[in-house]
Scaffold this active site. Structure first.
Site, PDB file in Angstrom:
ATOM      1  N   ARG A  22       0.826  -1.214   0.000  1.00 27.30           N
ATOM      2  CA  ARG A  22       0.000   0.000   0.000  1.00 27.30           C
ATOM      3  C   ARG A  22       0.863   1.268   0.000  1.00 27.30           C
ATOM      4  O   ARG A  22       0.623   2.171  -0.806  1.00 27.30           O
ATOM      5  CB  ARG A  22      -0.987  -0.027   1.171  1.00 27.30           C
ATOM      6  N   ASN A  40      -6.509  -2.690   1.511  1.00 31.39           N
ATOM      7  CA  ASN A  40      -6.503  -4.154   1.461  1.00 31.39           C
ATOM      8  C   ASN A  40      -7.931  -4.651   1.303  1.00 31.39           C
ATOM      9  O   ASN A  40      -8.853  -4.039   1.828  1.00 31.39           O
ATOM     10  CB  ASN A  40      -5.946  -4.726   2.773  1.00 31.39           C
TER      11      ASN A  40
END
Ligand code: ZN
Ligand code: ZN
Length: 725
Positions: A22, A40
Site C-alpha cells: 500500500r 486491502n
C-alpha cells in the site's frame, strides 16, 4: 483548456499484504500526481486512481517495475470508472475485510540490504541493534499467533513502540511503515548477553547456542577441529554434515565452488542452506569433520541482524546447526535448551518469543535451477492457488518422514513448513501443534482428511481416531500428484517414483515404480530387506540380499562383507524362509546395496549417506552401464557385483532405464521421490531427456521427497473428487 480527468479501479492479487504494497502504491500515486485511495481487501489490494490519462499510463507501467521486494503480483484487473474528483491520495485502513482469515501468512525473510546498512552505521538509531527489521525483511510466521498480521497478534505485542518507532510505523513514506515487528534499542527486544562475549567464546573453541528466527542454532568455530569433534560427540552425530554459516560469498568461495545460480540463491531473501561442491584443497580452512567423507558442503549467509553483527567480530565460518535433541523439533526456548543440550557452554538469548518454531530451509541447484530439499524458513508456509473454488475443507497429514501437512479450502492449498520424522513423540506433538496453528490461522476445520496407506504411520493411526470422512492415498501416486500440483498439470503422465520405501497397493514396500497415469506399469525387481527396518540403516544387509539372489551361501561366504560367519548364516536363513525379510522395489535401497558392495558405506549414520557417497564415486567419463531386462513390467538390472565401476554403471543404468521407458511410452515425464535429490542422477537424466526432446517435470518449489506427500495427497484427491465449484 484542462484535459478531462480519467479514473481506474484496480484489483491486485498475489502476495500484496503485509509487504509494504500500500505505501508503495501511495508513493507511486504521489509521484504521478494521482488522487484516489488504496486499501486491502480479501483478495489482495484494491486501488482507485484518478488523474490525467498520461499519468495513469505511467503509473501502470511502474507498478510492475519497482514493486516492494517481498511482494509478488499475480494479477491486476483494471476497470474504467468515473472520476470522484478527490483532492488527495489516501491509504485506507479498513481491516474489517481482513477478518475473513484468508490472507496469506508470509514466511520469514532474511535481513535486507538497507537494514544491514542501518545496523552498521555509526550514531544511527539502529546502530548495532540486533532486532532491526523493516517492511522488506524480518520475522513473520515465527512471531504470529493469529491473523490478521497485526502487532497485537504477534510476540511483539508486549513491546510498546517508542515515539520514534511510532513515527516510522505511521509514515507511508518510511521503509518501516506498518512493519509489525518494528523496534529499536529504546523500545524493542533485548539480548541477555553481548554479541562480543559470545563471539569470544566461539573463538576460544566453545560450543554455544544462539537464538535465531525459528529456533536456536548450536554454533562453534568451523575451523577448529577440536570444537567440531566435541560437538559431534556431544550430539552423538558421527558423520552427518553440519551446515556452515559464513561471513560472505567470498568466504564460501575460499573452500567451495559457487556457481552464479548458487550465489543468487545464497543471497536470496529466503537465505536457505545451499548444498555446494567443496573445492579440493590441501589446506582448507574448514575442519574435515564438518562434512566428513563427502564432497558436498551446506552453506548459508547471515540472515538476521544478530548474525550480521556477530560476523563484524568473527573472521572464521561457524558451524550453525539446528538445536535439537535426537530427531526432535528445533528448540525455541532457553529453558528447553539448557535441559536437553547440557553440553552447550554459553547461550545468547533474547526476549522476543518464537511462537512457531521453524528450521532452516535446504536447497541445491540442479541443471542450473533451484531444487528445494527442505521447505522451511523463508519458503513456508507456501500457498498454491487453484483455478477453481472448493466446497469442502480438506486436510492432508502427509508422510511419516519429513512430515508436512497441507490444507485446501476456497481456491488455495497451503503447505506447512517441514515438521520432521514423526516417530519421535516430541515431533508428533509438534505435528499436532502445527496443525492447531494452521487451524487457528484460517478458522479451519477439516471436512475430509487424507493420509498415507501405510498402516503403521503415526499419521494413519491419528486419522483413524478422528471420526471424520477420510481417504488414503498411495504414497508414490502422491509423489507424482505433488509434481502435478506444482506445475498445474492434469492429464496422464509417465511418472517415475524412485524413493526410499513407501507402502504399496499390494502391501509390499515400493520405491522403484513407473506409472502411466494412475496405473503402475513397471517396477523394479523386488529385493528382500534382511531384518526389515534395520536394513535401511545398514546398506551391508541390502548388499548381502543382492548377493544371495545370485550366489550360493558358500560363494557368498568367500566375499568380503563386514559380517561374522554366524550373522551371515542367520541372515541366509531369514532370506530363504522369508523371515523378517519384506520385499521392496526401492531404488533408494539399491543405492545402499551398491554403496556397500563398493565398500563406500556398510552402515548409514544419516539418511541419504549412501547416495551421497555414490555420487562421489561416479566417474563422469564413463558411459558404461549394466544390461537390464524388463519382463512383464519388472525391471531387473544384471549387476556385476565385482565390477570396480559398479557405482558408475549402476547410475548410468538407471538413466538408460528412465530414457528408454520414456521413449517407449511417449508421454510427458514426471520424476518424483527422494532418490531424485541425487544431483548426479537427476542431471544425467535431464540432459538425456533434453537431448531426446522429451518433456519432463520434477519438483523445484515443492518437496520432491516425502515432504511433498501432503501436497500430493490433496492434489490426487482434487483430481478424483467432485468437490470443485
Ligand atoms: Zn529491512
Ligand atoms: Zn523504538
Amino acid at each position: 483548456m484542462e484535459k478531462k480527468l480519467q479514473a481506474r479501479f484496480l484489483e491486485i492479487t498475489g502476495r500484496v499484504q503485509g509487504v509494504g504494497f500500500r505505501p508503495f502504491v501511495y508513493r507511486l500515486a504521489n509521484k504521478f500526481h494521482l488522487c484516489g485511495y488504496v486499501k486491502n481487501d480479501v483478495n489482495g489490494v484494491v486501488v482507485f486512481i484518478e488523474g490525467h490519462a498520461k499519468d495513469i499510463d505511467l503509473f501502470m507501467q511502474e507498478i510492475y517495475l519497482e514493486t516492494p521486494p517481498l511482494s509478488e503480483i499475480v494479477n491486476i484487473v483494471m476497470q474504467k470508472k468515473e472520476p470522484l474528483y478527490s483532492k488527495e491520495f489516501k491509504i485506507i485502513h479498513d481491516e474489517s475485510a481482513m477478518q475473513l482469515k484468508t490472507a496469506i501468512i508470509s514466511p520469514d525473510f532474511a535481513i535486507c540490504d538497507d537494514c544491514k546498512k542501518d545496523i552498521l552505521k555509526k550514531n544511527h538509531k539502529y546502530s548495532n541493534y540486533f532486532a532491526t527489521n523493516c517492511t522488506n525483511c524480518g520475522p513473520r510466521y515465527t512471531i504470529i499467533k493469529t491473523v490478521p498480521y497485526d502487532r497485537e497478534n504477534t510476540s511483539m505485542a508486549k513491546f510498546i513502540m517508542c515515539a520514534s518507532c511510532q513515527n516510522e510505523y505511521l509514515d507511508p513514506l518510511n521503509r518501516r511503515y506498518h512493519a509489525q515487528p518494528i523496534s529499536c534499542h529504546m523500545c524493542g527486544p533485548s539480548l541477555d548477553g553481548t554479541i562480543r562475549d559470545i563471539a569470544q567464546k566461539i573463538k576460544s573453541g566453545a560450543i554455544v547456542a544462539i537464538k535465531g528466527i525459528g529456533g536456536f542454532h548450536i554454533v562453534c568455530d568451523a575451523t577448529n577441529d577440536e570444537s567440531v569433534q566435541k560437538l559431534r560427540e556431544a550430539k552423538n552425530r558421527p558423520s552427518k554434515p553440519f551446515a556452515l554459516m559464513c561471513k560472505d560469498i567470498k568466504q564460501i568461495q575460499s573452500f567451495s565452488i559457487v556457481t552464479p545460480e548458487e550465489e543468487t540463491l545464497l543471497k536470496s531473501k529466503e537465505a536457505p542452506v545451499v548444498i555446494l561442491k567443496k573445492k579440493i584443497l590441501l589446506d582448507s580452512i574448514i575442519s574435515n569433520d564438518v562434512a566428513p567423507n563427502i564432497e558436498r558442503i551446506g552453506c548459508f549467509l547471515p540472515y538476521t541482524p544478530l548474525h550480521c553483527l556477530l560476523f563484524t567480530i568473527l573472521t572464521q565460518p561457524i558451524v550453525a546447526t539446528s538445536a535439537n535433541f535426537a530427531g526432535e523439533p528445533i528448540i525455541t526456548t532457553k529453558e528447553e535448551l539448557e535441559k536437553k543440550l547440557p553440553f552447550v557452554e554459553a547461550i545468547l538469548d533474547f526476549d522476543r518469543d518464537i511462537v512457531n518454531g521453524i528450521d532452516d530451509s535446504v536447497a541445491q541447484i540442479v541443471a542450473k535451477k533451484v531444487q528445494l530439499l527442505r521447505i522451511a524458513r523463508g519458503y513456508a508456509p507456501k500457498t498454491i492457488k487453484l483455478p477453481y473454488k472448493l466446497n469442502k475443507k480438506i486436510l492432508a497429514v502427509g508422510a511419516n518422514q519429513k512430515n508436512s501437512i497441507a490444507l485446501a479450502f476456497d481456491d488455495q492449498i497451503i503447505i506447512s513448513p517441514y515438521i520432521g520424522d514423526l516417530n519421535s513423540i516430541r515431533t508428533f506433538e509438534f505435528f499436532l501443534k502445527t496443525l492447531q496453528t494452521f487451524k487457528n490461522f484460517y478458522d479451519f476445520e477439516a471436512d475430509i482428511i487424507l493420509y498415507d496407506k501405510h498402516p503403521q504411520y503415526e499419521t494413519t493411526k491419528w486419522v483413524k481416531k478422528q471420526n471424520k470422512e477420510s481417504y488414503s492415498v498411495q504414497h508414490h501416486l502422491a509423489h507424482i500428484y505433488a509434481a502435478k500440483a506444482e506445475y498445474g498439470l492434469e492429464s496422464d503422465y509417465l511418472g517415475f517414483t524412485f524413493d526410499g520405501t513407501g507402502y504399496g497397493e499390494d502391501g509390499l514396500l515400493w520405491g522403484g515404480e513407473v506409472f502411466v497415469g494412475d496405473k503402475r506399469k513397471y517396477h523394479f525387481k523386488p529385493l528382500k530387506l534382511l531384518g526389515g527396518e534395520k536394513a535401511i540403516k545398514e546398506p551391508r544387509r541390502v548388499a548381502l540380499s543382492m548377493l544371495f539372489e545370485s550366489y550360493s551361501l558358500d560363494e557368498v561366504l568367500k566375499i568380503n562383507l563386514p559380517f561374522s560367519l554366524s550373522e551371515i548364516e542367520v541372515l541366509y536363513q531369514s532370506y530363504q524362509k522369508n523371515l523378517n525379510a519384506p520385499l521392496t522395489t526401492s531404488v533408494g535401497r539399491l543405492f545402499d546395496g551398491v554403496a556397500s558392495l563398493s565398500k563406500l558405506c556398510h552402515f548409514q549414520s544419516y539418511e541419504g549417506e549412501a547416495g551421497l557417497l555414490c555420487e562421489m564415486r561416479y566417474n563422469k567419463d564413463s558411459s558404461e552401464f549394466f544390461n537390464y531386462t524388463i519382463v512383464d513390467g519388472e525391471i531387473a538390472i544384471e549387476f556385476d557385483f565385482f565390477d570396480k565401476e559398479i557405482v558408475t554403471k549402476f547410475i548410468n543404468t538407471l538413466v538408460e532405464i528412465v530414457v528408454s521407458i520414456s521413449k517407449k511410452e511417449s508421454l510427458d515425464v514426471i520424476l518424483s521421490g527422494g532418490v531424485f535429490q541425487n544431483k548426479t542422477l537427476l542431471e544425467l537424466i535431464v540432459e538425456r531427456l533434453n537431448k531426446d526432446n522429451i518433456k519432463y517435470y520434477y519438483q523445484q518449489k515443492t518437496s520432491i521427497n516425502d515432504g511433498g506427500i501432503s501436497l500430493g495427497q490433496i492434489s490426487y484427491y482434487l483430481q478424483h473428487c467432485s468437490c470443485k465449484n
